[in-house]
Motif scaffolding. Structure first.
Motif, mmCIF file in Angstrom:
data_model
loop_
_atom_site.group_PDB
_atom_site.id
_atom_site.type_symbol
_atom_site.label_atom_id
_atom_site.label_comp_id
_atom_site.label_asym_id
_atom_site.label_seq_id
_atom_site.Cartn_x
_atom_site.Cartn_y
_atom_site.Cartn_z
ATOM 1 N N ALA A 245 -4.087 97.673 93.424
ATOM 2 C CA ALA A 245 -4.084 99.128 93.283
ATOM 3 C C ALA A 245 -2.684 99.695 93.472
ATOM 4 O O ALA A 245 -2.254 100.588 92.713
ATOM 5 C CB ALA A 245 -5.050 99.748 94.293
ATOM 6 N N SER B 119 -0.296 93.669 87.360
ATOM 7 C CA SER B 119 -0.717 95.015 87.755
ATOM 8 C C SER B 119 0.300 96.051 87.298
ATOM 9 O O SER B 119 -0.064 97.119 86.786
ATOM 10 C CB SER B 119 -0.890 95.088 89.276
ATOM 11 N N ALA C 70 -6.138 97.567 87.629
ATOM 12 C CA ALA C 70 -6.448 96.724 88.779
ATOM 13 C C ALA C 70 -7.596 95.768 88.466
ATOM 14 O O ALA C 70 -7.594 94.612 88.918
ATOM 15 C CB ALA C 70 -6.806 97.600 89.979
ATOM 16 N N VAL D 162 -5.634 103.491 86.545
ATOM 17 C CA VAL D 162 -5.262 102.517 87.581
ATOM 18 C C VAL D 162 -6.423 101.580 87.881
ATOM 19 O O VAL D 162 -6.228 100.382 88.110
ATOM 20 C CB VAL D 162 -4.793 103.256 88.851
ATOM 21 N N GLY D 163 -7.650 102.107 87.860
ATOM 22 C CA GLY D 163 -8.816 101.242 88.087
ATOM 23 C C GLY D 163 -8.943 100.165 87.030
ATOM 24 O O GLY D 163 -9.240 99.007 87.336
ATOM 25 N N SER E 253 -0.512 98.780 90.457
ATOM 26 C CA SER E 253 -0.997 99.480 89.270
ATOM 27 C C SER E 253 -0.522 100.930 89.299
ATOM 28 O O SER E 253 -0.146 101.498 88.267
ATOM 29 C CB SER E 253 -2.523 99.421 89.196
#
Length: 256
Positions: A151, A75, A114, A110-111, A154
């Motif tokens: 999350a 991550s 993750a 970030v999505g 990340s």
């Protein structure tokens, strides 16, 4: 109030996921093979000679720790590399000049980071079934905790990617800090077996609480209450979000 631009976030997300899939051999197969070696050495070879730990077969006991080791390192690496490359190539200025807000940028980058970590987690859990017999006592809590950890780190990787000004700095934090802290955070043992003062030293390691939180989700037992692990993870998430908001407000390392 500025409305959230879902299309912009989706565009960034798709681009980052596509980039990750182009390097699937290195970014997915590598961590899986490394985890397989851990299962072979620690789970099968050493675990077969050890008694149960906290009432759990040793091979199954190390599954949450090995999963978290991959989640934290991947991550962080995914989040940092995703934002560092636009800075390195100069494409970050196109993003900054576009009508894309901080929320859309975070959701996209970030999505995607993750998502890649979650794919790895699913593959590792599937691979583990070939080596050890483990159970997941709280599957919904496990999924939620994995999402939260992915999350959070990340976001931490996103900060690292903005801070770093070279590929060497980009890799120094995962290699010199995250991986060692995870190994010393109860991945292969319960800290209850440590004598003093090492047990007190181990409790100062924040990764210990993450490992035990995930272990509770799997087996319902840990060295600390699940509320402690959850609270520390949420606090870390909030700190990362606040720091990133400050970065975009001031332009630190983005416009220089």
């Amino acid at each position: 109030m500025i409305a959230f631009n879902a299309r912009s976030a989706w565009t960034i997300y798709k681009r980052e996921v596509a980039r990750a899939l182009r390097t699937a051999m290195q970014s997915i197969l590598g961590p899986v093979l490394t985890t397989v070696l851990y299962f072979v050495v620690f789970g099968a070879a050493i675990g077969g000679r050890m008694e149960t730990m906290d009432g759990v077969n040793y091979g199954a006991f190390i599954v949450p720790g090995l999963l978290l080791l991959t989640l934290l390192s991947e991550s962080t690496s995914n989040g940092s590399f995703g934002i560092y490359m636009p800075r390195f190539t100069g494409a970050i200025y196109e993003l900054l000049s576009a009508p894309v807000g901080t929320a859309e940028t975070l959701v996209g980058f970030v999505g995607a980071a993750a998502t890649k970590s979650l794919i790895l987690a699913a593959i590792i859990l599937g691979t583990a079934t070939f080596f050890v017999d483990y159970t997941i006592l709280h599957p919904f809590y496990t999924l939620g905790f994995i999402l939260l950890v992915s999350a959070s780190f990340s976001l931490f990787g996103f900060i690292l990617g903005i801070w770093a000004d070279s590929f060497e700095k980009l890799g120094i934090v995962p290699v010199l800090f995250i991986v060692p802290l995870t190994f010393l955070g109860g991945t292969f043992y319960s800290i209850d077996v440590l004598p003093e003062p090492w047990r007190s030293v181990a409790m100062a390691n924040p990764v210990v609480y993450l490992v035990n939180g995930l272990r509770w989700c799997f087996y319902g037992s840990s060295d600390f209450p699940i509320a402690t692990s959850l609270g520390m993870t949420l606090a870390f998430l909030a700190i990362c979000v606040a720091f990133i908001a400050w970065i975009f407000k001031t332009g630190w390392r983005l416009r220089s």
